[in-house]
Scaffold this motif. Structure first.
Motif, PDB file in Angstrom:
ATOM      1  N   ASP A  97       7.302 -16.910  11.648  1.00 51.16           N
ATOM      2  CA  ASP A  97       6.339 -16.072  10.921  1.00 51.16           C
ATOM      3  C   ASP A  97       7.143 -15.057  10.023  1.00 51.16           C
ATOM      4  O   ASP A  97       6.734 -14.617   8.890  1.00 51.16           O
ATOM      5  CB  ASP A  97       5.200 -15.361  11.827  1.00 51.16           C
ATOM      6  CG  ASP A  97       4.173 -16.128  12.298  1.00 51.16           C
ATOM      7  OD1 ASP A  97       4.017 -17.528  11.572  1.00 51.16           O
ATOM      8  OD2 ASP A  97       3.224 -15.966  13.103  1.00 51.16           O
ATOM      9  N   LEU A 156       7.999 -14.236   5.823  1.00 57.12           N
ATOM     10  CA  LEU A 156       7.764 -12.808   5.244  1.00 57.12           C
ATOM     11  C   LEU A 156       8.964 -12.195   4.669  1.00 57.12           C
ATOM     12  O   LEU A 156       9.147 -11.093   4.182  1.00 57.12           O
ATOM     13  CB  LEU A 156       7.100 -11.834   6.114  1.00 57.12           C
ATOM     14  CG  LEU A 156       6.400 -10.675   5.610  1.00 57.12           C
ATOM     15  CD1 LEU A 156       5.470 -10.831   4.631  1.00 57.12           C
ATOM     16  CD2 LEU A 156       6.257  -9.568   6.729  1.00 57.12           C
ATOM     17  N   LEU A 185      -0.507 -13.321  10.056  1.00 53.89           N
ATOM     18  CA  LEU A 185       0.450 -12.991   9.040  1.00 53.89           C
ATOM     19  C   LEU A 185       0.608 -14.249   8.375  1.00 53.89           C
ATOM     20  O   LEU A 185       0.779 -13.934   6.998  1.00 53.89           O
ATOM     21  CB  LEU A 185       1.842 -12.489   9.771  1.00 53.89           C
ATOM     22  CG  LEU A 185       2.905 -12.271   8.946  1.00 53.89           C
ATOM     23  CD1 LEU A 185       4.124 -11.304   9.650  1.00 53.89           C
ATOM     24  CD2 LEU A 185       3.858 -13.450   8.442  1.00 53.89           C
ATOM     25  N   THR A 195       1.876  -7.380  10.352  1.00 55.44           N
ATOM     26  CA  THR A 195       2.471  -7.494   8.799  1.00 55.44           C
ATOM     27  C   THR A 195       3.052  -6.380   8.485  1.00 55.44           C
ATOM     28  O   THR A 195       3.996  -6.022   7.673  1.00 55.44           O
ATOM     29  CB  THR A 195       1.414  -8.386   8.036  1.00 55.44           C
ATOM     30  OG1 THR A 195       1.111  -9.490   8.520  1.00 55.44           O
ATOM     31  CG2 THR A 195       2.140  -8.649   6.683  1.00 55.44           C
TER      32      THR A 195
END
Length: 580
Positions: free
Chosen positions: A248, A252, A407, A142
């Motif tokens: 994922d 983000l 994450l 992340t």
């Protein structure tokens, strides 16, 4: 408009006049002359080191040059004073009209204020994340994802032509382990009880992958020997994991331009071509390395290997590219991958690695230097570990992942905006404590809230003005009488806004997007201080009885929100219109 760049240009022009007048010798190198904010704001608005850096080559005392330069500078209407300090620094005070010109520039350019031409269209490849495709991304990924993505956006904003790239590590033995782990979930989907041996991946995230494999292949692999299914499941599992990783990253706010497969380097001649390029430069030879530091002689078996003469390009030792059995080392495909990057015509390369890859930095820089004949720089940025806390305790591992916090766990807890901003509140190579409770607090101690609150406050005061029947559209604000902004606190906020273009260039030159987060926090602090002073000094409040005064003050507030929005855009954070 970059007022700092304009003031530096003025300093250089005045120095040229001093050369013409015979006060300075000709052919002085002015490269290191700077104009920047003083360390102590009470000393002035800007400071130049011109006298300090030119004194020795000019054969003069710094104060002598500074005093002469000051006389030239104050002739410009933008400079109200130029004072010599200490051994020869020159502190400048800027006229209010010069600050107001900055404000007008912000309103005119919008979020393009500060957008630079530093990169001049140079092609830069930023490779980041590049996690093994064996499971969901964890919290360490992340930080690398946020840092790499913000860096790419910063470079784009600074005028570079940026490619965001992910290197899929699908050529190693870990992908075989993934295939075996998926096969166990596949058998489980057929009702069999399975056990996961040490070294396999027991996370629940592979349960749906095993079910998908069953849906696709039925029972055709059940009871079959490994050689009958390993390659097929390897490809199937890798694709499934990359779909998971892409999802994922998207959660983000990260999207890649290129996904490059390590597997594509094998059996295609690409590794051989890269090694041959190095061999043609006399950098490949057969030899025996010294034992690694700390190894006892009885623990070391010297073997002849094919080595890359990386010490000729700054490395500590030469590095093996082929083992004694004729198989490639891990380093060989990495060389080939970077050879491909160089061949694609990039002017500069940036790799974002986890801190555990620190030992790889010198060899990769040596490889790129050799492959590009020193023409393509490689900057490797290491991201340190993230420590997670919740309720005062370390945050526990994810059951879904089996061994680590994912994450998606982080994003689900705090959202992408908070996750991204917090990951940039420390320099990339410094440890980061991520406290789930603190990052959701509504206080100055929470930098995410503090910056978002500044932007939301501007939106709220604009709504208040509109409700009072005062026009605050951008065209009206650009035409406002900015001479009505004459309080030192208001001019101080404009001065902080003027630092933004310089900050962008400084951050881009050093590949440090955290500087943007730091600046936004400082800018928000200056804005909040002005807002709060309005509680005691009514004439500083943004909404006044006189519409013209209100429009001038809201022009200042609006400019502040524009720069905050530009900075948050680089960080990949959505500006808040109101706080909940």
């Amino acid at each position: 408009m970059n007022l700092f760049a304009e003031m530096r240009a003025l300093v250089l022009a005045c120095l040229d006049q001093m050369v013409t007048a015979g006060h300075l010798p000709a052919d002085l190198n002015m490269t290191n002359v700077t104009v920047e904010p003083p360390r102590d704001a009470s000393h002035g608005d800007m400071a130049t080191n011109a006298a300090m850096v030119l004194a020795k080559p000019a054969g003069k005392k710094p104060r002598e040059i500074a005093e002469a330069l000051a006389a030239y500078l104050v002739a410009d209407p933008r400079i109200t004073s130029a004072e010599v300090a200490g051994p020869g620094f020159l502190n400048l005070r800027i006229a209010p009209d010069a600050w107001r010109a900055v404000l007008l520039s912000v309103l005119g350019a919008g979020t393009d204020f500060g957008r630079a031409t530093l990169g001049a269209g140079q092609k830069v490849n930023v490779e980041y994340v590049s996690a093994n495709p064996t499971g969901p991304l964890h919290v360490g990924h992340t930080r690398g994802a946020v840092f790499g993505d913000a860096l790419a956006s910063l470079l784009d904003y600074a005028g570079f032509d940026v490619t965001r790239e992910y290197y899929i590590n699908d050529g190693g033995a870990q992908v075989d382990v993934l295939a075996r782990s998926v096969y166990l979930r596949y058998l489980e989907a057929h009702g069999q009880e399975v056990a996961f041996p040490d070294g396999t991946y027991p996370g629940d995230y592979l349960i749906p992958v095993g079910q998908q494999l069953k849906d696709l292949k039925g029972d055709s692999y059940v009871g079959q020997p490994e050689e009958a299914w390993l390659q097929d499941i390897r490809t199937f599992a890798t694709d499934a994991m990359m779909d998971l990783i892409r999802a994922d990253l998207k959660s983000l706010g990260v999207e890649m331009d290129v996904f490059y497969s390590e597997k594509s380097l094998y059996g295609t001649g690409r590794i051989e071509a890269a090694i041959e390029d190095l061999k043609s430069k006399g950098l490949i030879y057969d030899g025996v390395l010294e034992p690694p530091k700390g190894k006892k002689p009885e623990d070391w078996e010297p073997r002849e290997q094919t080595l890359f003469k990386s010490t000729e390009h700054g490395d500590d030792v030469d590095r093996p590219v082929m083992k004694s059995d004729g198989s490639w080392t891990y380093f060989a495909p990495d060389i080939a991958y970077h050879y491909d990057k160089v061949s694609r015509g990039y002017d500069a390369l940036i790799d974002v690695f986890g801190a555990d890859h620190g030992g790889y930095v010198k060899r990769m820089k040596a490889a790129v230097s050799a492959l590009s004949d020193g023409k393509v720089p490689l900057d490797i940025k290491l991201t340190q570990l993230v420590k997670l806390f919740k309720n005062g305790e370390p945050f526990k591992m994810s059951k879904r992942a089996g061994t680590f916090v994912t994450l998606r766990d982080v994003v689900d807890q705090v959202g992408p905006d908070v996750a991204r901003f917090v990951m940039l509140t420390r320099k990339n190579d410094a440890m980061l404590d991520f406290d789930f409770d603190k990052v959701m607090e509504q206080s100055r101690e929470n930098p995410v809230f503090y910056v978002q609150y500044a932007h939301a406050r501007v939106a709220s005061v604009m709504r208040k003005a509109e409700a009072a029947g005062i026009a605050v559209d951008m065209d009206t604000l650009k035409a406002a009488d900015l001479s009505l902004l004459d309080h030192e606190a208001e001019l101080g906020l404009i001065a902080k806004l003027s630092e933004w273009p310089r900050l962008v260039e400084t951050a881009a030159r050093s590949n440090e997007p955290h500087r943007v987060a730091f600046y936004l926090y400082e800018l928000s602090g200056v804005f909040h201080a002005l807002w709060n002073r309005g509680n005691d000094v009514p004439e500083l409040r943004f909404v006044q009885d006189d519409p013209k005064v209100t429009q001038a003050k809201i022009a200042l507030a609006r400019a502040c929100s524009v720069v905050i929005a530009a900075g948050l855009g680089i960080l990949g954070v959505t500006p808040a219109q109101e706080m909940r």
